[in-house]
Design an enzyme around this catalytic site. Structure first.
Site, short mmCIF file in Angstrom:
data_model
loop_
_atom_site.label_atom_id
_atom_site.label_comp_id
_atom_site.label_asym_id
_atom_site.label_seq_id
_atom_site.Cartn_x
_atom_site.Cartn_y
_atom_site.Cartn_z
N ASP A 130 -44.34 58.78 -0.27
CA ASP A 130 -43.48 57.75 -0.85
C ASP A 130 -43.97 56.38 -0.45
OD1 ASP A 130 -41.32 56.89 -2.41
OD2 ASP A 130 -40.09 56.60 -0.61
N SER B 289 -40.13 54.08 6.34
CA SER B 289 -39.70 55.42 6.71
C SER B 289 -39.59 55.46 8.23
CB SER B 289 -40.69 56.46 6.17
OG SER B 289 -40.22 57.77 6.37
N THR B 290 -40.12 56.48 8.84
CA THR B 290 -40.08 56.62 10.30
C THR B 290 -40.64 55.37 10.95
OG1 THR B 290 -40.40 58.98 10.02
CG2 THR B 290 -40.80 58.08 12.22
N MET C 223 -44.50 57.73 6.06
CA MET C 223 -45.07 59.06 6.21
C MET C 223 -44.88 59.78 4.89
SD MET C 223 -42.23 60.61 8.81
CE MET C 223 -42.11 62.32 8.35
N HIS D 216 -35.82 54.92 4.36
CA HIS D 216 -35.36 56.30 4.34
C HIS D 216 -34.32 56.46 5.44
CE1 HIS D 216 -39.56 57.42 2.62
NE2 HIS D 216 -38.79 56.90 1.70
#
Length: 185
Positions: free
Chosen positions: A164, A41-42, A161, A68
């Protein structure tokens, strides 16, 4: 999480911290016929740009990646990862055959799953409902690789984060990256 064949069952997932180390060096032969599944993610693009070149030097397992990311960026993201890693990295397409030494990135707004096709593994993509508010979702990919490959999977969650990628199971082993190394704390 990574599904670790030779270790006992441990669960060290810390709520809200979803990153892990990848202690496979010297042990890749245990995963013959398996694959590496990475969720991010991030902070994922930077972490993957650092991790993939190291993996390319150490293992030849196929790699599937759920990052993501919106649809317009995943093709360019795959091209950037190919350039820095030195291995073929492609935006995944329906029916792609999973082969050693290649990585696939989930297209934005599509879940990436891995399915058995006789002796081969194939990629499937779909726009099923978001999970954990995400599409693509790491948990969707993790469940599919666990079903297709059993314990021949190394699953990694990088700089995540939310929930997920924090798939919980008694059969999964996890190792966490240092909290101080995270992009989002």
């Amino acid at each position: 999480f990574f599904f670790q064949a030779e270790d006992g069952i441990r669960d060290h997932c810390v709520t809200g911290v979803q990153t892990c180390a990848l202690p496979i060096y010297g042990g890749a032969a245990l995963f013959s016929g398996g694959l590496i599944a990475i969720g991010a993610s991030t902070g994922g693009p930077a972490a993957l740009a650092e991790l993939l070149p190291r993996l390319a030097r150490e293992v030849t397992l196929p790699i599937v990646i759920t990052q993501h990311m919106p649809p317009v960026f995943t093709t360019q993201f795959a091209a950037r990862l190919a350039k820095v890693s030195g291995i073929p990295v492609r935006e995944a397409a329906q029916g792609d055959r999973v082969t050693p030494g290649t990585a696939w990135v989930a297209p934005g707004d599509h879940h990436l799953t891995v399915e058995n096709d006789g002796p081969n593994l194939r990629i499937a993509i779909h726009q099923g409902p978001p999970e954990n508010f995400c599409r693509p979702a790491v948990d969707v990919m993790f469940r599919s690789v666990a079903a297709a490959c059993g314990r021949r999977v190394i699953a990694v969650v990088l700089t995540g984060m939310g929930q997920d990628g924090c798939l919980r199971s008694e059969e999964h082993t996890s190792e966490l990256q240092s909290h101080s190394d995270l992009v989002c704390r």
